[in-house]
Design a protein around this motif. Sequence first.
Motif, PDB file in Angstrom:
ATOM      1  N   VAL A   1       0.795  -1.195  -0.189  1.00 32.84           N
ATOM      2  CA  VAL A   1      -0.386   0.323  -0.200  1.00 32.84           C
ATOM      3  C   VAL A   1       1.132   0.921  -0.097  1.00 32.84           C
ATOM      4  O   VAL A   1       0.533   1.988  -0.709  1.00 32.84           O
ATOM      5  CB  VAL A   1      -0.813  -0.159   1.126  1.00 32.84           C
ATOM      6  CG1 VAL A   1      -1.913   1.724   1.250  1.00 32.84           C
ATOM      7  CG2 VAL A   1      -2.143  -1.353   1.382  1.00 32.84           C
ATOM      8  N   ARG A   2       1.567   1.890   0.642  1.00 26.65           N
ATOM      9  CA  ARG A   2       3.170   2.256   0.680  1.00 26.65           C
ATOM     10  C   ARG A   2       3.324   2.448  -0.307  1.00 26.65           C
ATOM     11  O   ARG A   2       3.687   3.777  -0.986  1.00 26.65           O
ATOM     12  CB  ARG A   2       4.274   2.163   1.663  1.00 26.65           C
ATOM     13  CG  ARG A   2       4.767   3.531   2.362  1.00 26.65           C
ATOM     14  CD  ARG A   2       6.143   3.158   3.236  1.00 26.65           C
ATOM     15  NE  ARG A   2       5.492   2.612   4.296  1.00 26.65           N
ATOM     16  CZ  ARG A   2       5.797   2.491   5.713  1.00 26.65           C
ATOM     17  NH1 ARG A   2       7.088   2.379   4.827  1.00 26.65           N
ATOM     18  NH2 ARG A   2       4.870   2.547   7.263  1.00 26.65           N
ATOM     19  N   GLU A   3       4.014   1.716  -1.358  1.00 24.46           N
ATOM     20  CA  GLU A   3       4.753   1.720  -2.645  1.00 24.46           C
ATOM     21  C   GLU A   3       3.377   2.126  -3.944  1.00 24.46           C
ATOM     22  O   GLU A   3       3.852   2.887  -4.387  1.00 24.46           O
ATOM     23  CB  GLU A   3       5.377   0.100  -2.738  1.00 24.46           C
ATOM     24  CG  GLU A   3       6.337  -0.377  -1.814  1.00 24.46           C
ATOM     25  CD  GLU A   3       6.878  -1.233  -2.327  1.00 24.46           C
ATOM     26  OE1 GLU A   3       6.325  -2.313  -3.032  1.00 24.46           O
ATOM     27  OE2 GLU A   3       8.174  -1.668  -2.494  1.00 24.46           O
ATOM     28  N   ARG A   4       2.557   1.805  -2.933  1.00 26.82           N
ATOM     29  CA  ARG A   4       1.704   2.293  -4.214  1.00 26.82           C
ATOM     30  C   ARG A   4       1.167   4.056  -3.950  1.00 26.82           C
ATOM     31  O   ARG A   4       1.181   4.861  -5.086  1.00 26.82           O
ATOM     32  CB  ARG A   4       0.141   1.576  -4.458  1.00 26.82           C
ATOM     33  CG  ARG A   4      -0.912   0.859  -5.099  1.00 26.82           C
ATOM     34  CD  ARG A   4      -1.699   0.483  -4.890  1.00 26.82           C
ATOM     35  NE  ARG A   4      -1.836  -0.261  -4.163  1.00 26.82           N
ATOM     36  CZ  ARG A   4      -2.876  -1.192  -3.163  1.00 26.82           C
ATOM     37  NH1 ARG A   4      -3.993  -0.637  -3.282  1.00 26.82           N
ATOM     38  NH2 ARG A   4      -2.806  -1.636  -2.456  1.00 26.82           N
ATOM     39  N   ARG A   5       1.007   4.200  -3.377  1.00 28.24           N
ATOM     40  CA  ARG A   5       1.220   5.123  -2.607  1.00 28.24           C
ATOM     41  C   ARG A   5       2.112   6.534  -2.698  1.00 28.24           C
ATOM     42  O   ARG A   5       2.149   7.410  -2.927  1.00 28.24           O
ATOM     43  CB  ARG A   5       0.645   5.614  -1.029  1.00 28.24           C
ATOM     44  CG  ARG A   5       0.458   7.011  -0.357  1.00 28.24           C
ATOM     45  CD  ARG A   5       0.314   7.248   0.829  1.00 28.24           C
ATOM     46  NE  ARG A   5       1.768   7.280   1.571  1.00 28.24           N
ATOM     47  CZ  ARG A   5       2.035   6.606   2.917  1.00 28.24           C
ATOM     48  NH1 ARG A   5       1.181   5.591   2.644  1.00 28.24           N
ATOM     49  NH2 ARG A   5       3.649   6.056   3.274  1.00 28.24           N
ATOM     50  N   ASP A   6       3.486   6.007  -2.460  1.00 29.32           N
ATOM     51  CA  ASP A   6       4.921   6.811  -2.764  1.00 29.32           C
ATOM     52  C   ASP A   6       5.020   6.704  -3.808  1.00 29.32           C
ATOM     53  O   ASP A   6       6.194   7.583  -4.429  1.00 29.32           O
ATOM     54  CB  ASP A   6       5.835   6.347  -2.238  1.00 29.32           C
ATOM     55  CG  ASP A   6       5.461   6.296  -0.165  1.00 29.32           C
ATOM     56  OD1 ASP A   6       4.165   7.445  -0.147  1.00 29.32           O
ATOM     57  OD2 ASP A   6       6.619   5.578   0.522  1.00 29.32           O
ATOM     58  N   GLY A   7       4.046   5.847  -5.022  1.00 22.95           N
ATOM     59  CA  GLY A   7       5.019   6.065  -6.398  1.00 22.95           C
ATOM     60  C   GLY A   7       5.333   5.166  -6.624  1.00 22.95           C
ATOM     61  O   GLY A   7       6.386   4.755  -8.279  1.00 22.95           O
ATOM     62  N   THR A   8       6.084   4.042  -6.228  1.00 19.59           N
ATOM     63  CA  THR A   8       7.018   2.817  -5.932  1.00 19.59           C
ATOM     64  C   THR A   8       6.943   1.616  -7.320  1.00 19.59           C
ATOM     65  O   THR A   8       7.255   1.345  -8.344  1.00 19.59           O
ATOM     66  CB  THR A   8       7.781   2.697  -5.177  1.00 19.59           C
ATOM     67  OG1 THR A   8       7.913   3.236  -3.991  1.00 19.59           O
ATOM     68  CG2 THR A   8       8.912   1.029  -5.090  1.00 19.59           C
ATOM     69  N   VAL A   9       5.246   1.474  -6.704  1.00 19.68           N
ATOM     70  CA  VAL A   9       4.879   0.634  -7.672  1.00 19.68           C
ATOM     71  C   VAL A   9       5.145   1.166  -9.344  1.00 19.68           C
ATOM     72  O   VAL A   9       5.218   0.221 -10.353  1.00 19.68           O
ATOM     73  CB  VAL A   9       3.421   0.204  -7.699  1.00 19.68           C
ATOM     74  CG1 VAL A   9       3.195  -0.787  -8.344  1.00 19.68           C
ATOM     75  CG2 VAL A   9       3.233  -0.253  -6.394  1.00 19.68           C
ATOM     76  N   LEU A  10       4.963   2.077  -9.478  1.00 24.96           N
ATOM     77  CA  LEU A  10       4.509   2.819 -10.963  1.00 24.96           C
ATOM     78  C   LEU A  10       6.216   3.192 -11.552  1.00 24.96           C
ATOM     79  O   LEU A  10       5.852   2.295 -12.666  1.00 24.96           O
ATOM     80  CB  LEU A  10       3.720   4.308 -11.042  1.00 24.96           C
ATOM     81  CG  LEU A  10       2.240   4.625 -10.778  1.00 24.96           C
ATOM     82  CD1 LEU A  10       2.106   5.931 -10.814  1.00 24.96           C
ATOM     83  CD2 LEU A  10       1.358   3.477 -11.949  1.00 24.96           C
ATOM     84  N   ARG A  11       6.628   3.168 -10.629  1.00 29.38           N
ATOM     85  CA  ARG A  11       8.639   2.899 -11.352  1.00 29.38           C
ATOM     86  C   ARG A  11       8.890   1.861 -11.436  1.00 29.38           C
ATOM     87  O   ARG A  11       9.845   1.110 -12.769  1.00 29.38           O
ATOM     88  CB  ARG A  11       8.847   4.112 -10.089  1.00 29.38           C
ATOM     89  CG  ARG A  11       8.982   5.076 -10.171  1.00 29.38           C
ATOM     90  CD  ARG A  11      10.232   6.008  -9.226  1.00 29.38           C
ATOM     91  NE  ARG A  11      10.094   5.636  -7.841  1.00 29.38           N
ATOM     92  CZ  ARG A  11       9.638   6.431  -6.812  1.00 29.38           C
ATOM     93  NH1 ARG A  11       9.591   7.561  -7.896  1.00 29.38           N
ATOM     94  NH2 ARG A  11      10.095   5.680  -6.109  1.00 29.38           N
ATOM     95  N   LEU A  12       7.983   1.195 -11.046  1.00 26.45           N
ATOM     96  CA  LEU A  12       9.267  -0.296 -11.021  1.00 26.45           C
ATOM     97  C   LEU A  12       8.311  -0.737 -12.227  1.00 26.45           C
ATOM     98  O   LEU A  12       8.349  -1.728 -13.319  1.00 26.45           O
ATOM     99  CB  LEU A  12       8.216  -1.608  -9.609  1.00 26.45           C
ATOM    100  CG  LEU A  12       8.925  -1.550  -8.281  1.00 26.45           C
ATOM    101  CD1 LEU A  12       8.619  -2.376  -7.221  1.00 26.45           C
ATOM    102  CD2 LEU A  12      10.550  -2.139  -8.828  1.00 26.45           C
ATOM    103  N   LEU A  13       6.493  -0.711 -12.889  1.00 23.41           N
ATOM    104  CA  LEU A  13       6.403  -1.074 -13.731  1.00 23.41           C
ATOM    105  C   LEU A  13       7.011  -0.456 -14.972  1.00 23.41           C
ATOM    106  O   LEU A  13       6.736  -0.614 -15.593  1.00 23.41           O
ATOM    107  CB  LEU A  13       4.281  -0.430 -13.652  1.00 23.41           C
ATOM    108  CG  LEU A  13       3.861  -1.810 -11.836  1.00 23.41           C
ATOM    109  CD1 LEU A  13       2.313  -1.035 -12.783  1.00 23.41           C
ATOM    110  CD2 LEU A  13       4.134  -3.082 -13.040  1.00 23.41           C
ATOM    111  N   ALA A  14       7.055   0.818 -14.684  1.00 20.80           N
ATOM    112  CA  ALA A  14       7.389   1.180 -15.948  1.00 20.80           C
ATOM    113  C   ALA A  14       9.101   1.084 -16.508  1.00 20.80           C
ATOM    114  O   ALA A  14       9.552   0.825 -17.355  1.00 20.80           O
ATOM    115  CB  ALA A  14       8.166   2.750 -15.664  1.00 20.80           C
ATOM    116  N   SER A  15      10.062   0.131 -15.621  1.00 21.76           N
ATOM    117  CA  SER A  15      11.066  -0.259 -15.250  1.00 21.76           C
ATOM    118  C   SER A  15      10.712  -1.635 -16.738  1.00 21.76           C
ATOM    119  O   SER A  15      10.183  -2.616 -16.718  1.00 21.76           O
ATOM    120  CB  SER A  15      11.616  -0.999 -14.325  1.00 21.76           C
ATOM    121  OG  SER A  15      10.754  -1.989 -13.973  1.00 21.76           O
ATOM    122  N   PRO A  16      12.287  -1.947 -17.005  1.00 25.09           N
ATOM    123  CA  PRO A  16      12.145  -3.009 -18.337  1.00 25.09           C
ATOM    124  C   PRO A  16      11.859  -4.464 -17.002  1.00 25.09           C
ATOM    125  O   PRO A  16      12.275  -5.763 -18.066  1.00 25.09           O
ATOM    126  CB  PRO A  16      13.557  -3.184 -18.886  1.00 25.09           C
ATOM    127  CG  PRO A  16      13.775  -2.452 -17.929  1.00 25.09           C
ATOM    128  CD  PRO A  16      13.424  -2.047 -17.188  1.00 25.09           C
TER     129      PRO A  16
END
Length: 181
Positions: A1-16
């Motif tokens: 949940v914290r990763e979703r809120r902080d944008g970490t999930v978006l950065r991980l999904l944007a990575s290769p």
Amino acid sequence: VRERRDGTVLRLLASPVPRGAILAGKALACGIAGCLVVFILTGVGAIAFGVRVDSVPALLLATGCAAACCAGLSSLLSSFGRSEQAVAGIAWGVLLLFAMLGGGMVPQIAMPGWMLDLGAVSPARWIIEALEGAIGAAQRRERVRAPPLFDLMQRRHPAALARPSRGAPHGIIALGGSVNP
């Protein structure tokens, strides 16, 4: 949940990195932490209380399966809430229920039959039985000695402490005493 809120999930999904690898990495970290807890507690039990592991391969298999189960369950529960507080509330409620039904709070030998039947859906029950089988408590139940307080209680109220329940697995220790179903 914290990763979703902080944008970490978006950065991980944007990575290769593939999505499966991201999920596997998170599950692996959770699983390793769970395995470490089991091994540390088993080591403390061996050193402080003389617990012997009868089958190391069975302990490794049971620990690995328990870690995989808990990692999957924590991933599932974390997807149900939008905030950390919501996920914490859901997780505490579900895990508390699993622990109660699975024998983590009340020994299975002391549970009524209907509760044992409900407990079959609890991962806690299967984890306890797998670890107990690997450690060998079922084979050593006759050698378990109850603390003096429970000896006194059993002499006064033997039916309350030594009552085997229908369907209870062999080797379950009721209130620190040995029970022969």
